[in-house]
Design an enzyme around this catalytic site. Sequence first.
Site, PDB file in Angstrom:
ATOM      1  N   LEU A  68       2.598   1.705   4.047  1.00 30.69           N
ATOM      2  CA  LEU A  68       2.699   0.777   2.914  1.00 30.69           C
ATOM      3  C   LEU A  68       1.567  -0.231   3.051  1.00 30.69           C
ATOM      4  CD1 LEU A  68       6.490  -0.239   2.566  1.00 30.69           C
ATOM      5  CD2 LEU A  68       5.195   1.305   1.103  1.00 30.69           C
ATOM      6  N   ASP A  69       1.063  -0.712   1.932  1.00 27.40           N
ATOM      7  CA  ASP A  69       0.041  -1.755   1.983  1.00 27.40           C
ATOM      8  C   ASP A  69       0.579  -2.971   2.721  1.00 27.40           C
ATOM      9  OD1 ASP A  69      -1.474  -0.078   0.401  1.00 27.40           O
ATOM     10  OD2 ASP A  69      -1.029  -1.141  -1.470  1.00 27.40           O
ATOM     11  N   ARG A  70      -0.313  -3.703   3.370  1.00 30.47           N
ATOM     12  CA  ARG A  70       0.091  -4.843   4.199  1.00 30.47           C
ATOM     13  C   ARG A  70       0.930  -5.885   3.440  1.00 30.47           C
ATOM     14  NH1 ARG A  70      -3.387  -7.494   9.083  1.00 30.47           N
ATOM     15  NH2 ARG A  70      -1.657  -8.708   9.911  1.00 30.47           N
ATOM     16  N   THR A  72       2.870  -5.452   0.943  1.00 29.42           N
ATOM     17  CA  THR A  72       4.044  -4.802   0.336  1.00 29.42           C
ATOM     18  C   THR A  72       5.204  -4.768   1.326  1.00 29.42           C
ATOM     19  OG1 THR A  72       2.561  -3.422  -0.983  1.00 29.42           O
ATOM     20  CG2 THR A  72       4.814  -2.676  -0.787  1.00 29.42           C
TER      21      THR A  72
END
Length: 233
Positions: A68-70, A72
């Site tokens: 997951l993106d940081r 998020t």
Amino acid sequence: MSNKVLSNKDNLQVIYEDNHIIIINKRAGDIVQGDKTGDTPLSDVVKNYIKDKYNKPGNVFLGTVHRLDRPTTGIVIFAKTSKALTRLNKLFVSKGIEKTYWAVVNNAPSKPKGTLINWLKKNPKNNKSYAHKTEVKDSKKAILHYKLLKELDNYCLLEVNLETGRHHQIRCQLSNIGCIIKGDLKYGAQRSNKDASIHLHARKIQFEHPVSKENLQIIAPLPNDTVWAACSN
């Protein structure tokens, strides 16, 4: 169906665990795997959790299945055995894992539900993806389905289901239709969130367990803030 936090040791929210897999509710700011920042990745935190909980000597096996993106939050699956890792990787490739996200955006989409199809091209220099209507060089086709769940005072809550998994896909495609995720400066938000998060949450995941073949549906509790609280009321 599981939506309980089984363990919250050292801020690690474990929402499902068995002999083969462990599922974490990731906080904003945590990185799933190590990067150039040198910050401790979530994978190392989970390894230490397993090592301590089961008093394991030596190295702990842990396979990272997806990221997951940081900024998020939400569900991240790790494999505790090589058998589970191989099978989960195959499930992701064959689209056997259904992922549902919640996104808080600044505007309602023109239609309450729909499908977005774009060609996304990543620019590595600014770590950002750009949406195109037709295929361009080095672009990848991106498909997502959205549904308006709730209108708040200043924002809207969308449910998003991914058909493809591209770099910053949800952030980019929603921004492209004027639905900018709260706090997402990179994709057009006017203000950042105080904790540098964005209001994008990997809310639910459904898949067949790679070993037991049981059908799992896991729901990740929402982050603790007033906007997310308004979404769940």
